[in-house]
Scaffold this active site. Structure first.
Site, PDB file in Angstrom:
ATOM      1  CG  ASP A  30     -46.239  33.260  24.710  1.00 38.77           C
ATOM      2  OD1 ASP A  30     -45.089  33.536  24.081  1.00 38.77           O
ATOM      3  OD2 ASP A  30     -46.057  33.620  25.875  1.00 38.77           O
ATOM      4  CE1 TYR A  58     -34.665  28.898  17.605  1.00 38.93           C
ATOM      5  CE2 TYR A  58     -35.988  29.028  19.681  1.00 38.93           C
ATOM      6  CZ  TYR A  58     -34.420  29.183  18.920  1.00 38.93           C
ATOM      7  OH  TYR A  58     -33.521  30.052  19.614  1.00 38.93           O
ATOM      8  CG  ASP A  59     -39.598  25.329  22.841  1.00 36.06           C
ATOM      9  OD1 ASP A  59     -39.268  26.062  21.505  1.00 36.06           O
ATOM     10  OD2 ASP A  59     -40.683  25.221  22.608  1.00 36.06           O
ATOM     11  CG  ASN A  64     -36.776  36.371  26.413  1.00 31.48           C
ATOM     12  OD1 ASN A  64     -36.685  35.219  26.875  1.00 31.48           O
ATOM     13  ND2 ASN A  64     -37.887  36.991  25.735  1.00 31.48           N
ATOM     14  NE  ARG A 112     -36.138  38.225  17.831  1.00 29.36           N
ATOM     15  CZ  ARG A 112     -35.212  37.395  18.129  1.00 29.36           C
ATOM     16  NH1 ARG A 112     -34.185  36.661  19.564  1.00 29.36           N
ATOM     17  NH2 ARG A 112     -33.575  36.720  16.920  1.00 29.36           N
TER      18      ARG A 112
END
Length: 311
Positions: free
Chosen positions: A272, A144-145, A173, A185
Site C-alpha cells: 500500500d 493492476y499496477d 484518487n 476505497r
C-alpha cells in the site's frame, strides 16, 4: 457530432463520462462486462445510448466505425482487481490490444485511463509524469499496477508503429456519486461506515496520505485531454494536488456526516503506497485544466449520494 465508444462505460467514471458526452449530443456506444459496472449507473441514459455487454479481453463484435474511443475498462479498487488477478491483467493487456486494434481499423482517436498506481510506492514525492515509479512486479497489487504500465507501453508502441492518435492520462484518487459502496476505497469506506454509525477502519497509523479529486473535475480533464492536438499524447497526471492524511480524512467525513464515531486500526495492506500526490503542471499548461471542487464540498455531495441510496 461524433460516434464514440466508451469501454467500461457502466462503471463509476465511465457513467459520468457518458453523461457529459450525451449532453454534447454524440452517439454513444457503452461497452461493459458488468464485472464492477452496474446498469443502475446508466439507467437514466439507456434510451439515449447503445449498450453492448462484452468483456474487452475477448474479440470484439462488429461495432462499426468510431471517431473516438475511451478505454476505462478495468476493475480499479484492490478488493475487485485482486479477486481475479489473472483476469485483471488480461483486461489491461489483451483489452488494450483489442481497443488499439479497433482504433487502428477505424482510424479513431483513442484514450487510455491509466493510473497513479504506475508510480507504485513512490520514492519521489509528489509525483511528476517523468518519474518511472517504484512498483513491486510480483505482489498482490501487481496485476493492476503492472497491467496498467504494460497498457501504457502498448499505447505508445501503437502510436509509434501505426501513427495512432493516443491520449493517456494517469488518474489519481477520485471519488463522488456512483462509487460502489463495497469496493473498499477509503472515501466510500469511511462514508458508509460513518453513516452506519460503525467505527471507521484506518489501516496502519493513518498518516499515509492521498489527494482526492472529485469526479466532475476528473471528467472535465478527460474531455480537455481528448480535445488536444495529435502531438499531445501524455501521459498526463489528472488529480487534485491537495494532500490529506487518512486521519485528516476521517475528521472531515465525521464532520460532514454528523455522526460521531470511533476509529478502528488495522494492519497496512501489502504494498500500500505511503504517499500519493500528483504534480499537475502539465495538465495546467497543456490542457488548461485544474480541479475546482475542494474536498469539503465534494465530500458533502458524495455523502448526500450515499445517504440517498441508504434510504
Amino acid at each position: 457530432m461524433k460516434r464514440i465508444l466508451v469501454a467500461g462505460g457502466a462503471g463509476f467514471l465511465g457513467s459520468h463520462l457518458i453523461d457529459r458526452l450525451v449532453e454534447q449530443g454524440h452517439t454513444i456506444i457503452c461497452m461493459d462486462n458488468l464485472q464492477t459496472g452496474a446498469m443502475d449507473n446508466i439507467s437514466h441514459v439507456t434510451n439515449k445510448i447503445q449498450f453492448v455487454q462484452h468483456d474487452i479481453t475477448e474479440p470484439f463484435p462488429e461495432l462499426g466505425d468510431f471517431d473516438e474511443i475511451y478505454n476505462l475498462a478495468c476493475a480499479a479498487s484492490p478488493v475487485h482487481y485482486q479477486a481475479d488477478p489473472v483476469h485483471t491483467f488480461k483486461t489491461s493487456i489483451l483489452g488494450a490490444i483489442n481497443i488499439l486494434e479497433l482504433a487502428r481499423k477505424t482510424g479513431a482517436k483513442v484514450f487510455q485511463a491509466s493510473t497513479s498506481e504506475v508510480y507504485g510506492d513512490p520514492l519521489v514525492h509528489p509525483q511528476p509524469e517523468q518519474y518511472w515509479g517504484n512498483v513491486n512486479p510480483i505482489g498482490i497489487r501487481s496485476c493492476y499496477d503492472e497491467g496498467k504500465r504494460g497498457a501504457e507501453t502498448l499505447f505508445f508502441d501503437y502510436a509509434r508503429m501505426y501513427n495512432l492518435e493516443i491520449k493517456v492520462v494517469r488518474i489519481f484518487n477520485t471519488y463522488g456519486p456512483r462509487m460502489d459502496a463495497k469496493d473498499g476505497r477509503v472515501v466510500s469506506n469511511f462514508i458508509v461506515q460513518s453513516l452506519q454509525n460503525k467505527a471507521l477502519t484506518v489501516y496502519g497509523d493513518g498518516k499515509q496520505s492521498r489527494s482526492f479529486c472529485y469526479v466532475d473535475d476528473l471528467i472535465e480533464g478527460f474531455l480537455h485531454m481528448m480535445a488536444t492536438p495529435k502531438e499531445i499524447t501524455g501521459p498526463i497526471n489528472l488529480g487534485n494536488p491537495n494532500e490529506f492524511t487518512m486521519l485528516e480524512l476521517t475528521e472531515k467525513v465525521i464532520k460532514w456526516t454528523g455522526n460521531e464515531t470511533s476509529l478502528k486500526f488495522e494492519d497496512l495492506p501489502q504494498d500500500d503506497p505511503k504517499q500519493r500526490k500528483p504534480i499537475i503542471d502539465e495538465a495546467k499548461r497543456l490542457l488548461d485544466w485544474e480541479p475546482k471542487v475542494m474536498l469539503d464540498e465534494g465530500l458533502q455531495k458524495t455523502i448526500a449520494y450515499f445517504s440517498a441510496i441508504k434510504e
